[in-house]
Design an enzyme around this catalytic site. Structure first.
Site, PDB file in Angstrom:
ATOM      1  CG  ASP A  16      33.072 -14.126  -3.774  1.00 54.72           C
ATOM      2  OD1 ASP A  16      33.578 -13.137  -3.213  1.00 54.72           O
ATOM      3  OD2 ASP A  16      31.943 -14.573  -3.473  1.00 54.72           O
ATOM      4  CG  ASP A  31      29.124 -14.787  -0.446  1.00 52.02           C
ATOM      5  OD1 ASP A  31      29.351 -14.046   0.530  1.00 52.02           O
ATOM      6  OD2 ASP A  31      29.932 -14.936  -1.384  1.00 52.02           O
TER       7      ASP A  31
HETATM    8  N1  LIG Z   1      32.483  -7.516  -0.408  1.00 52.89           N
HETATM    9  C1  LIG Z   1      32.174  -8.572  -0.559  1.00 52.89           C
HETATM   10  C2  LIG Z   1      31.756  -9.890  -0.736  1.00 52.89           C
HETATM   11  C3  LIG Z   1      32.560 -10.944  -1.177  1.00 52.89           C
HETATM   12  N2  LIG Z   1      33.855 -10.880  -1.522  1.00 52.89           N
HETATM   13  N3  LIG Z   1      31.830 -12.056  -1.231  1.00 52.89           N
HETATM   14  N4  LIG Z   1      30.581 -11.761  -0.826  1.00 52.89           N
HETATM   15  C4  LIG Z   1      30.513 -10.438  -0.531  1.00 52.89           C
HETATM   16  N5  LIG Z   1      29.403  -9.849  -0.101  1.00 52.89           N
HETATM   17  C5  LIG Z   1      28.207 -10.612   0.208  1.00 52.89           C
HETATM   18  C6  LIG Z   1      27.184  -9.600   0.641  1.00 52.89           C
HETATM   19  C7  LIG Z   1      27.834  -8.251   0.582  1.00 52.89           C
HETATM   20  C8  LIG Z   1      29.224  -8.431   0.063  1.00 52.89           C
END
Ligand SMILES: N#Cc1c(N)n[nH]c1N1CCCC1
Length: 312
Positions: free
Chosen positions: A202, A32
């Site tokens: 992202d 992420d």
């Molecule tokens: N909302 C959200 C989000 C984001 N902007 N980047 N990563 C996210 N998540 C990772 C696991 C759950 C949500």
């Protein structure tokens, strides 16, 4: 060193998971670039909360008194305590990585049994560990990499890759065009032409969130499209063919094929759009719907971080 790891999509490309070895056990984590904690399900959680998941057995050295607590924009979250352990991604090793072991996670994580946690790849300045923030995996290994960069090649409905320490020219066409990154908010934040406000790259967000004006202009060309407040976004007939979406970033242009913008069915033959509004978020999010059309380089080889985009 260099390495490469497969990024396997969950259903409808909702997220992409990579195999990560932690203390010799393999976990499937969501890489992420929108967050900066490496956390995993752990045996410290109630058994019912971690059923179906690989759980960390705290094989590492505990950092006594250290805790973490993260909340994501979608309302999900997790919290726990902290260990130091060996972490390997695609053959790249961090010998002393902060591993955040969950004591509790929100229901959306429990119900997604493909996902054993997250490996954050935004900047360490937004890591949530207290009393002392910890470094991301990339920050821990970047000095050992042949080049201080990693690159995402997510793909539509099939496995892609994350490359560490090198650029794979077989994974894109044309040139890579670079833009400066504003790190003040801890994200890979950049400016895209014709899209007002700041944008972040992202990998942890499924869709492409841009301002209302851009969204309305896009769906004006989709005959069956309308904003459905009950679904919380634009929907359309699943059989309608969708226009491509093209954006200029720096001196380069990226085209997202219309097919990628049909995210998933929501009911009957009604489908949910991959392009939705960023109004209310505070910035635009170039998530997986966009990234799967690109080869994106998260680059710290220069005095200031930069993002490189090429057509995938
Ligand atoms: N909302 C959200 C989000 C984001 N902007 N980047 N990563 C996210 N998540 C990772 C696991 C759950 C949500």
């Amino acid at each position: 060193s260099t390495g490469s790891v497969s990024a396997s999509p969950e259903s409808y490309d909702e997220s992409y998971l990579i195999p990560v070895s932690i203390g010799g056990t393999t976990f499937h984590l969501d890489l992420d670039t929108g967050s900066s904690d490496l956390w995993v399900f752990s045996t410290q959680q109630p058994a019912s909360q971690r059923s179906g998941h690989t759980a960390y057995k705290q094989t590492g050295t505990k950092k006594s008194g250290y805790t973490w607590n993260i909340s994501y924009g979608d309302g999900s979250g997790a919290k726990g305590d902290v260990y130091v352990d060996k972490v390997v991604v695609g053959g790249v090793t961090a010998t002393s990585q902060a591993v955040e072991a969950a004591t509790s996670v929100s229901s959306s994580f429990t119900s997604d049994t493909d996902n054993d946690g997250l490996i954050g790849a935004a900047f360490s300045s937004i890591n949530t560990v207290s009393p002392q923030q910890q470094l991301t995996f990339f920050d821990n290994v970047k000095n050992s990499l042949s080049q201080k960069l990693f690159a995402a090649r997510l793909r539509y409905h099939t496995a892609g890759t994350y490359d560490y320490g090198y650029i794979d020219s077989s994974k894109y066409s044309g040139s890579i065009h670079y833009v400066p990154v504003n790190t003040a908010n801890g994200f890979w934040e950049f400016t895209a032409s014709g899209v007002s406000g700041s944008s972040i790259a992202d990998t942890g967000t499924t869709l492409l969130y841009i301002p209302d004006s851009n969204v309305d202009a896009y769906y004006a060309n989709v005959d069956s499209a309308s904003y459905d407040s009950s679904q919380g976004g634009y929907t359309f007939d699943c059989d309608e063919s969708l226009p491509d979406w093209t954006v200029t970033i720096g001196s380069g242009s990226i085209t997202v094929p219309g097919e990628y913008i049909n995210f998933a069915p929501v009911s009957g033959n009604t489908c949910f759009g991959g392009i939705q509004s960023s109004d209310g978020i505070g910035f635009n999010i170039f998530g997986d719907i966009f990234l799967k059309a690109t080869y994106t380089v998260f680059d710290q080889t220069q005095s200031s971080p930069r993002l490189g985009f090429a057509q995938g």
